[in-house]
Design an enzyme around this catalytic site. Structure first.
Site, mmCIF file in Angstrom:
data_model
loop_
_atom_site.group_PDB
_atom_site.id
_atom_site.type_symbol
_atom_site.label_atom_id
_atom_site.label_comp_id
_atom_site.label_asym_id
_atom_site.label_seq_id
_atom_site.Cartn_x
_atom_site.Cartn_y
_atom_site.Cartn_z
ATOM 1 N N SER A 143 0.861 -1.176 0.000
ATOM 2 C CA SER A 143 0.000 0.000 0.000
ATOM 3 C C SER A 143 0.899 1.229 0.000
ATOM 4 C CB SER A 143 -0.882 0.009 1.263
ATOM 5 O OG SER A 143 -1.525 1.254 1.436
ATOM 6 N N TYR A 156 -1.793 -0.466 10.596
ATOM 7 C CA TYR A 156 -1.911 -0.867 9.184
ATOM 8 C C TYR A 156 -0.609 -0.574 8.448
ATOM 9 C CZ TYR A 156 -3.618 -1.064 4.367
ATOM 10 O OH TYR A 156 -3.786 -1.365 3.036
#
Length: 248
Positions: A143, A156
């Site tokens: 990501s 995350y």
């Protein structure tokens, strides 16, 4: 049809929706043999059935990437059906964003188990086969959060930073084995990831942003197809893509 994709056996985790589903459809359209993996068996069964009816080769294997035995079974099923595994796309992931002071420890554990441990399980399951074949390609989905931190992304981002480090280490260790390794780091993509966010304020803010600027999951599909389609002596180490309008 891209020649270096045609007839390759490609295993995709998190294939029941979003980027995984888009990649499965796109790669199948380019002649790949697809193994779809997800916990949601109804979804991957339906996708595999649809692709088969279109004359493509696809199977579905129920898989929880947090369970090592499931992932071992996934890779073995691919080998049993097609004789080999050419590409593993470690795509399964969750993103329950929240601030650390909320102490959502169960969500932290879930992100570690799916986003990091799931990738490790995939590598452990497929690497022996690829070493024996003396060829293969492992694609890990990270990501833009693997490159930056923003409020509510700490855990995350930590899992995705870890995947980034793991992927580079894997690339270095397998370079002499003729195994290619690629990290793909998407920005804002319109998927179900936002549904994992339990904090309604954080969810609403992210949903509004992604709805305004997010790109379609097919963007990811084209990125992985590009990495796979390059000649075998070319390794695409990392791809970061964002909507043009995304600043961070």
């Amino acid at each position: 049809m891209t020649d270096n994709i045609k007839d390759k056996v490609i295993v995709i985790t998190g294939a029941s929706s979003g980027m995984g589903e888009a990649a499965a459809r796109h790669l199948a359209a380019n002649g790949a043999k697809i193994v779809l993996a997800s916990r949601r068996t109804d979804r991957i069964d339906a996708i595999a059935s649809e692709l088969t009816k279109q004359g493509k080769e696809a199977i579905a294997v129920a898989t929880d990437v947090t369970k090592r035995d499931d992932v071992q079974h996934l890779i073995q099923s691919a080998v049993n059906r097609f004789g080999r595994v050419d590409v593993l796309i470690n795509n399964a992931g969750v993103m329950p964003l929240s601030r650390l002071d909320q102490c959502n420890v169960d969500e932290w554990d879930q992100m570690i188990d799916v986003n990091l441990r799931g990738v490790l399980h995939g590598i452990a399951a497929v690497l022996p086969y690829m070493k024996e074949q003396k060829s293969g390609h492992i694609i890990n989905t990270a990501s833009v959060a693997a490159h930056l931190i923003f409020p509510s992304s700490a855990v995350y981002s930590a899992t995705k930073f870890a995947v980034r480090a793991l992927t580079e280490g894997l690339r270095q260790e397998t370079a002499a084995l003729n195994i290619r390794v690629t990290l793909v780091s998407p920005g804002a993509v319109k998927t179900e990831l936002l549904e994992h966010i339990s904090d309604k304020d954080v969810q609403a803010a992210n949903r509004e942003y992604v709805e305004n600027v997010g790109v379609a999951p097919e963007t990811y599909a084209r990125m992985v197809a590009f990495a796979i389609s390059e000649p075998d002596d070319v390794g695409i180490s990392e791809i970061i893509f964002r909507p043009t309008a995304q600043e961070l």
